[in-house]
Design a protein around this motif. Structure first.
Motif, PDB file in Angstrom:
ATOM      1  N   VAL A 190       0.845  -1.208   0.000  1.00  0.00           N
ATOM      2  CA  VAL A 190       0.000   0.000   0.000  1.00  0.00           C
ATOM      3  C   VAL A 190       0.871   1.246   0.000  1.00  0.00           C
ATOM      4  CG1 VAL A 190      -1.638   1.359   1.373  1.00  0.00           C
ATOM      5  CG2 VAL A 190      -1.984  -1.108   1.091  1.00  0.00           C
ATOM      6  N   LYS A 191       1.919   1.235   0.836  1.00  0.00           N
ATOM      7  CA  LYS A 191       2.852   2.364   0.881  1.00  0.00           C
ATOM      8  C   LYS A 191       3.514   2.596  -0.472  1.00  0.00           C
ATOM      9  CE  LYS A 191       4.240   1.728   5.725  1.00  0.00           C
ATOM     10  NZ  LYS A 191       5.402   1.426   6.610  1.00  0.00           N
ATOM     11  N   GLY A 221       2.176   2.043  -3.301  1.00  0.00           N
ATOM     12  CA  GLY A 221       1.206   2.427  -4.316  1.00  0.00           C
ATOM     13  C   GLY A 221       0.740   1.296  -5.211  1.00  0.00           C
ATOM     14  N   ASP A 222       0.914   0.041  -4.773  1.00  0.00           N
ATOM     15  CA  ASP A 222       0.465  -1.102  -5.558  1.00  0.00           C
ATOM     16  C   ASP A 222      -1.054  -1.024  -5.753  1.00  0.00           C
ATOM     17  OD1 ASP A 222       1.077  -4.072  -6.467  1.00  0.00           O
ATOM     18  OD2 ASP A 222      -0.760  -4.107  -5.269  1.00  0.00           O
ATOM     19  N   PRO A 223      -1.548  -1.055  -6.998  1.00  0.00           N
ATOM     20  CA  PRO A 223      -2.980  -0.841  -7.243  1.00  0.00           C
ATOM     21  C   PRO A 223      -3.885  -1.897  -6.623  1.00  0.00           C
ATOM     22  CG  PRO A 223      -1.831  -1.486  -9.269  1.00  0.00           C
ATOM     23  CD  PRO A 223      -0.783  -1.186  -8.261  1.00  0.00           C
ATOM     24  N   LEU A 270      -3.948  -1.287  -2.846  1.00  0.00           N
ATOM     25  CA  LEU A 270      -4.713  -0.079  -2.535  1.00  0.00           C
ATOM     26  C   LEU A 270      -6.216  -0.345  -2.614  1.00  0.00           C
ATOM     27  CD1 LEU A 270      -2.598   2.626  -4.405  1.00  0.00           C
ATOM     28  CD2 LEU A 270      -3.015   2.520  -1.937  1.00  0.00           C
ATOM     29  N   TYR A 274      -7.133  -2.498   0.375  1.00  0.00           N
ATOM     30  CA  TYR A 274      -6.982  -1.696   1.594  1.00  0.00           C
ATOM     31  C   TYR A 274      -8.176  -0.758   1.775  1.00  0.00           C
ATOM     32  CZ  TYR A 274      -4.886   1.705   4.830  1.00  0.00           C
ATOM     33  OH  TYR A 274      -4.626   2.540   5.889  1.00  0.00           O
ATOM     34  N   GLU A 275      -8.643  -0.157   0.680  1.00  0.00           N
ATOM     35  CA  GLU A 275      -9.796   0.745   0.755  1.00  0.00           C
ATOM     36  C   GLU A 275     -11.033   0.001   1.256  1.00  0.00           C
ATOM     37  OE1 GLU A 275     -12.442   3.586  -2.241  1.00  0.00           O
ATOM     38  OE2 GLU A 275     -10.444   2.908  -2.847  1.00  0.00           O
ATOM     39  N   ASP A 320      -6.207   6.620   8.728  1.00  0.00           N
ATOM     40  CA  ASP A 320      -7.194   6.374   7.677  1.00  0.00           C
ATOM     41  C   ASP A 320      -8.530   5.921   8.259  1.00  0.00           C
ATOM     42  OD1 ASP A 320      -5.405   7.117   5.730  1.00  0.00           O
ATOM     43  OD2 ASP A 320      -4.798   5.066   5.217  1.00  0.00           O
TER      44      ASP A 320
END
Length: 308
Positions: free
Chosen positions: A211-212, A214-216, A219, A222-223, A261
């Motif tokens: 996630v840090k 920026g792996d799509p 991400l 994670y969302e 978050d």
């Protein structure tokens, strides 16, 4: 000086530590969890080994599973096969002749945080652990809420998705099927597979690192993870109005935006009348919280510590 030895029994490891009477952790280590019938002998052998060098006055145990604290008995555990029904406190007392206190690991962790950690001084709080499942404990007016049978606080088995994913409890759509670390990992594996990438060995911490970066895929997953955690916590906030919600588990350790978050999402979900301060904070004792709670109970049993 008398010391207290404490054990935190999990499905994979048994953590243990030695405390002085003021609750200072002097030494800690861990060992692999043996089969259920070997657990009393393994604990007894560790106690005997420690007694060569120090004087022990009591044993505190934090254990996975549903626990009858008064009887020192493991009522049910799906983490360790054959562990359900074990009269652990009674057996260990017969082996060591030391007073033994036994409590559920999440409640022990909450007691530890109330005594020496993030919940200290709070009257109303929720303690939550994210791991294979979701463990939780409720503190109201300065006391842990046990309920009529001692099982209160199972937030992980509140339903957030009607007719959703099957849960180990036998129901569908439980919070822990969407917001535990194991659910996070499983969701990542499934999403990666849909993208044509087979993933086997991965952990929540590894996904957080992605996630840090920026792996799509990470991400996206994670969302969803944050969404479901916040959904469950919004219900808790509206129901119980805690001062803080303390989250523990390996995924909360180290630097990262995880807690921030969740708080950001909660500000969009929780009614304004509840305020806009950050409600969620990370555990301050980390993986040692259960040991501290076990020590607290052992000291209480010997009337050496006032109630939190």
């Amino acid at each position: 000086m008398s010391h207290i030895v404490c054990f935190d029994i999990g499905g994979t490891f048994i953590k243990y530590g030695v405390f002085d009477p003021k609750g200072h952790l002097l030494y800690k280590s861990k060992m692999a969890t043996p089969t259920s019938h070997e657990i009393p002998d393994v604990l007894n052998n560790k106690v005997k080994s420690l007694q060569h060098d120090i004087h022990l006055s009591a044993i505190g145990i934090s254990s996975c599973g549903l626990v009858d604290r008064e009887k020192g008995m493991i009522l049910f555990s799906n983490n360790i096969q054959g562990y359900s029904g074990m009269k652990l406190g009674e057996i260990l007392f017969s082996l060591t002749k030391l007073p033994v206190s036994v409590e559920n690991d999440v409640k022990s962790g909450c007691l530890g945080e109330m005594w020496k950690g993030a919940v200290k001084g709070m009257r109303n709080a929720i303690f939550l652990t994210l791991g294979t499942g979701i463990g939780s404990s409720i503190v109201m007016e300065g006391r842990i809420v046990n309920g009529s049978s001692g099982f209160a606080g199972e937030l992980g088995h509140t339903v957030v998705v009607a007719g959703g994913k099957p849960c180990s409890c036998g129901r569908k759509g439980c919070l822990e099927r969407y917001a535990s670390t194991s659910a996070f990992v499983q969701d990542y594996k499934e999403e990666a597979l849909r993208k044509g990438v087979a993933v086997e060995n991965v952990s929540g911490e590894m996904i957080m690192e992605l996630v840090k970066q920026g792996d799509p895929v990470a991400l996206l997953v994670y969302e969803r993870f944050i969404h479901y955690i916040s959904m469950g916590l919004t219900n808790v906030i509206h129901l119980l109005n805690p001062e803080k919600i303390i989250i523990g588990g390996g995924i909360t350790e180290g630097e990262g935006p995880f807690i921030q978050d969740i708080n950001r999402q909660l500000r969009n979900e929780v009614m304004e009348v509840y305020g806009n301060e950050d409600t969620v904070i990370a555990s301050s004792l980390g993986n040692d919280a259960g040991l501290y709670g076990a020590c607290y109970l052992a000291l209480n049993r010997m009337n050496m510590k006032e109630s939190v």
